[in-house]
Design a protein around this motif. Structure first.
Motif, mmCIF file in Angstrom:
data_model
loop_
_atom_site.group_PDB
_atom_site.id
_atom_site.type_symbol
_atom_site.label_atom_id
_atom_site.label_comp_id
_atom_site.label_asym_id
_atom_site.label_seq_id
_atom_site.Cartn_x
_atom_site.Cartn_y
_atom_site.Cartn_z
ATOM 1 N N ALA A 161 0.880 -1.163 0.000
ATOM 2 C CA ALA A 161 0.000 0.000 0.000
ATOM 3 C C ALA A 161 0.921 1.217 0.000
ATOM 4 O O ALA A 161 1.426 1.638 1.046
ATOM 5 N N ILE A 162 1.168 1.756 -1.185
ATOM 6 C CA ILE A 162 2.146 2.838 -1.348
ATOM 7 C C ILE A 162 1.433 4.143 -1.023
ATOM 8 O O ILE A 162 0.868 4.815 -1.876
ATOM 9 N N ASN A 163 1.455 4.502 0.251
ATOM 10 C CA ASN A 163 0.684 5.628 0.765
ATOM 11 C C ASN A 163 1.310 6.983 0.484
ATOM 12 O O ASN A 163 0.650 8.014 0.641
ATOM 13 N N GLY A 164 2.575 6.979 0.083
ATOM 14 C CA GLY A 164 3.273 8.229 -0.187
ATOM 15 C C GLY A 164 4.529 7.950 -0.984
ATOM 16 O O GLY A 164 4.680 6.856 -1.544
ATOM 17 N N PRO A 165 5.460 8.901 -1.049
ATOM 18 C CA PRO A 165 6.669 8.701 -1.847
ATOM 19 C C PRO A 165 7.387 7.401 -1.518
ATOM 20 O O PRO A 165 7.560 7.050 -0.347
ATOM 21 N N ALA A 166 7.799 6.686 -2.553
ATOM 22 C CA ALA A 166 8.629 5.483 -2.429
ATOM 23 C C ALA A 166 9.914 5.789 -3.178
ATOM 24 O O ALA A 166 9.929 5.839 -4.417
ATOM 25 N N ALA A 206 -1.141 5.397 -3.895
ATOM 26 C CA ALA A 206 -1.925 6.604 -3.672
ATOM 27 C C ALA A 206 -1.766 7.563 -4.845
ATOM 28 O O ALA A 206 -0.679 7.700 -5.419
ATOM 29 N N ARG A 207 -2.856 8.232 -5.164
ATOM 30 C CA ARG A 207 -2.851 9.120 -6.326
ATOM 31 C C ARG A 207 -1.818 10.231 -6.200
ATOM 32 O O ARG A 207 -1.238 10.673 -7.206
ATOM 33 N N SER A 208 -1.542 10.694 -4.984
ATOM 34 C CA SER A 208 -0.582 11.788 -4.799
ATOM 35 C C SER A 208 0.841 11.295 -4.591
ATOM 36 O O SER A 208 1.764 12.106 -4.487
ATOM 37 N N ALA A 209 1.036 9.989 -4.497
ATOM 38 C CA ALA A 209 2.365 9.433 -4.246
ATOM 39 C C ALA A 209 3.221 9.483 -5.515
ATOM 40 O O ALA A 209 2.718 9.723 -6.615
ATOM 41 N N TYR A 210 4.503 9.235 -5.338
ATOM 42 C CA TYR A 210 5.386 9.143 -6.498
ATOM 43 C C TYR A 210 6.496 8.133 -6.229
ATOM 44 O O TYR A 210 6.787 7.793 -5.071
ATOM 45 N N LEU A 211 7.093 7.648 -7.309
ATOM 46 C CA LEU A 211 8.267 6.789 -7.248
ATOM 47 C C LEU A 211 9.471 7.605 -7.681
ATOM 48 O O LEU A 211 9.365 8.471 -8.557
ATOM 49 N N LEU A 212 10.618 7.322 -7.084
ATOM 50 C CA LEU A 212 11.814 8.088 -7.429
ATOM 51 C C LEU A 212 13.059 7.240 -7.225
ATOM 52 O O LEU A 212 13.349 6.803 -6.108
ATOM 53 N N LEU A 268 18.163 9.664 -14.937
ATOM 54 C CA LEU A 268 17.690 11.033 -14.765
ATOM 55 C C LEU A 268 17.281 11.340 -13.325
ATOM 56 O O LEU A 268 17.269 12.506 -12.923
ATOM 57 N N GLY A 269 16.921 10.321 -12.557
ATOM 58 C CA GLY A 269 16.546 10.547 -11.162
ATOM 59 C C GLY A 269 15.374 11.496 -11.004
ATOM 60 O O GLY A 269 15.392 12.370 -10.143
ATOM 61 N N GLU A 270 14.354 11.301 -11.829
ATOM 62 C CA GLU A 270 13.169 12.163 -11.788
ATOM 63 C C GLU A 270 11.975 11.410 -11.203
ATOM 64 O O GLU A 270 11.873 10.187 -11.300
ATOM 65 N N LYS A 271 11.045 12.163 -10.623
ATOM 66 C CA LYS A 271 9.853 11.567 -10.020
ATOM 67 C C LYS A 271 8.946 10.949 -11.080
ATOM 68 O O LYS A 271 8.835 11.461 -12.208
ATOM 69 N N LEU A 272 8.302 9.855 -10.699
ATOM 70 C CA LEU A 272 7.311 9.202 -11.544
ATOM 71 C C LEU A 272 5.994 9.207 -10.780
ATOM 72 O O LEU A 272 5.901 8.636 -9.686
ATOM 73 N N SER A 273 4.995 9.860 -11.336
ATOM 74 C CA SER A 273 3.714 9.968 -10.645
ATOM 75 C C SER A 273 3.003 8.621 -10.612
ATOM 76 O O SER A 273 3.375 7.673 -11.319
ATOM 77 N N ALA A 274 1.950 8.541 -9.812
ATOM 78 C CA ALA A 274 1.190 7.300 -9.699
ATOM 79 C C ALA A 274 0.594 6.900 -11.045
ATOM 80 O O ALA A 274 0.654 5.723 -11.436
ATOM 81 N N GLU A 275 0.028 7.842 -11.761
ATOM 82 C CA GLU A 275 -0.578 7.526 -13.061
ATOM 83 C C GLU A 275 0.487 7.094 -14.068
ATOM 84 O O GLU A 275 0.261 6.184 -14.870
ATOM 85 N N GLU A 276 1.644 7.741 -14.022
ATOM 86 C CA GLU A 276 2.737 7.347 -14.908
ATOM 87 C C GLU A 276 3.254 5.962 -14.559
ATOM 88 O O GLU A 276 3.579 5.164 -15.446
#
Length: 261
Positions: free
Chosen positions: A104-109, A126-132, A165-173
């Protein structure tokens, strides 16, 4: 056992391990890995048939803790030893489990936290979370198996983009890239993960265990090898009580009651 860096909850055959260092965005320490590993063993010993991984507060996990904290001396000089002693054994432990794992990825991972999140069989983000993959931003390389997970899940091109690149990936992405299973509203992430885990925990556990191993093996097998793996697992599944119950339930036009045997 008393835990200082995690919480363990066991309810309705579902174990939930919550990383509980919100003041450090749930960053990883050796003690955390030791406690999480012990919690998994305790949950299995007490009948858990599914496992949820999540984080306390606003983050899932910020990756390795880079700064010394109370009871934590910070990173060692040789990071390879850290991986040998803590990170890699824990990732292998998750991969080798005979019960399903849901994150359950509740926030940034972030960093190794991204690896832990994606190691799960089912990932609810979570919709507001991101992967990085933040490793390159601090002069390091991906670890915790995340190189393999992204390359297998999204392909070489996406793996290189994220790692270099070390850039954020949104939940939808992340969903579009095939890295997570579902995206949910922030307040619904844990509930959706629990619903999935509960369904799996009351399913045919032996078959479910074989399925998760079978898919992992197929990623590196030829078709002929996969056919042999399927044959071996099917033979064993066919002798389970759950399969006999399913056949009886089909004949009696009712839902099967699986006992995980």
């Amino acid at each position: 056992m008393t835990y200082k860096t995690i919480r363990l909850d066991l309810n309705d055959k579902v174990a939930t391990i919550t990383i509980d260092r919100p003041h450090r965005m749930n960053a990883l320490t050796p003690q955390l890995f030791e406690e999480a590993s012990a919690a998994i063993d305790a949950a299995r010993a007490n009948g858990a048939r599914a496992l949820i991984l999540t984080g306390e507060g606003r983050a899932f996990c910020a990756g390795a803790d880079l700064v010394a904290d109370e009871g934590y001396d910070g990173l060692p000089d040789d990071l390879g030893e850290l991986l040998d002693n803590y990170y890699n054994p824990f990732v292998r432990k998750l991969a080798d489990l005979d019960i399903p794992v849901i994150s359950a990825i509740n926030g940034p991972a972030v960093g190794a936290g991204m690896g832990l999140a994606l190691t799960a069989d089912i990932t609810v983000m979570a919709r507001s979370a991101y992967l990085l993959l933040a490793f390159v931003n601090i002069g390091l390389v991906p670890d915790a198996g995340v190189t393999w997970l992204i390359a297998k899940g999204a392909g070489r091109t996406k793996a290189l983009e994220l790692a270099l690149l070390g850039e954020k990936l949104s939940a939808e992405e992340a969903l579009d890239a095939g890295l997570v299973t579902r995206v949910a509203d922030d307040e619904a992430v844990l509930d959706e993960a629990r619903a999935i885990a509960t369904k799996l925990a009351h399913g045919p556990s032996v078959a479910i265990g074989y399925i998760r191993k079978q898919v992992a093996m197929a990623l590196n097998q030829t078709l002929a090898e996969t056919l042999e793996t399927e044959r071996k697992h099917q033979s064993k599944a066919g002798f389970t009580e759950d399969f006999r119950e399913a056949v009886a339930a089909f004949g009696e036009k009712r839902k099967p009651i699986f006992k995980g045997r």
